[in-house]
Design a protein around this motif. Structure first.
Motif, PDB file in Angstrom:
ATOM      1  N   HIS A  26       1.058  -2.163   5.111  1.00  8.76           N
ATOM      2  CA  HIS A  26      -0.091  -3.155   4.548  1.00  8.76           C
ATOM      3  C   HIS A  26       0.285  -3.697   3.188  1.00  8.76           C
ATOM      4  O   HIS A  26       0.860  -3.258   2.390  1.00  8.76           O
ATOM      5  N   HIS A  79      -8.688  -1.416  -1.427  1.00 11.84           N
ATOM      6  CA  HIS A  79      -7.955  -1.185  -0.243  1.00 11.84           C
ATOM      7  C   HIS A  79      -7.483   0.394  -0.503  1.00 11.84           C
ATOM      8  O   HIS A  79      -7.529   1.018   0.316  1.00 11.84           O
ATOM      9  N   CYS A 122      -7.994   3.148   2.292  1.00 13.20           N
ATOM     10  CA  CYS A 122      -6.728   3.551   2.792  1.00 13.20           C
ATOM     11  C   CYS A 122      -6.605   5.054   2.488  1.00 13.20           C
ATOM     12  O   CYS A 122      -6.106   5.961   3.553  1.00 13.20           O
ATOM     13  N   CYS A 131       0.922  -1.096   0.168  1.00 15.60           N
ATOM     14  CA  CYS A 131       0.090  -0.103  -0.039  1.00 15.60           C
ATOM     15  C   CYS A 131       0.818   1.227   0.046  1.00 15.60           C
ATOM     16  O   CYS A 131       1.998   1.543   0.864  1.00 15.60           O
TER      17      CYS A 131
END
Length: 124
Positions: free
Chosen positions: A15, A25, A29, A9
């Motif tokens: 992550h 995601h 996020c 991430c």
């Protein structure tokens, strides 16, 4: 069954997300990290490529998805033809738009003509 590739991430390097869930995601996020999100930008060739704004131009110049997008643009260029002043028997040249009416609309209007009903509105 092979394990799915994991992506890191850009908002939180701790992550590690399966590629199939990465786009979801990123959206989640981004909302949870608004300060960091203001400093990041998405690549115009692949929305899953999120990089610092300062490095965006450099990333897009070397992006692996760039060539496929540019190939699509060159393979099917937009063709535009201007109408000529000479009348032709081309059906597209002589097309006159008509009011489109659905069959159900015509049936309803015929029913209303044969059985007119007053529409009551509040306050009448």
């Amino acid at each position: 069954m092979e394990p799915e590739a994991l992506e890191i991430c850009p908002y939180n390097p701790h992550h590690r997300i399966p590629l199939s869930r990465f786009q979801y995601h990123l959206a989640s996020c981004r909302r949870k990290n608004p300060k960091k999100a203001k400093k990041m930008a998405s690549c115009k060739y692949n929305a899953c490529h999120v990089v610092p704004i300062k490095k965006l131009e450099e990333h897009e110049a070397a992006c692996v998805n760039r060539s496929s997008v540019e190939e699509e643009d060159t393979l099917s260029p937009l063709k535009v033809s201007l109408p000529s002043s000479e009348p032709k028997d081309d059906p597209l040249q002589t097309f006159v738009p008509q009011k489109l009416v659905c069959e159900s609309d015509t049936r309803e209007s015929e029913r209303e003509e044969t059985n007119p009903q007053k529409i009551l509105r509040p306050g009448e």
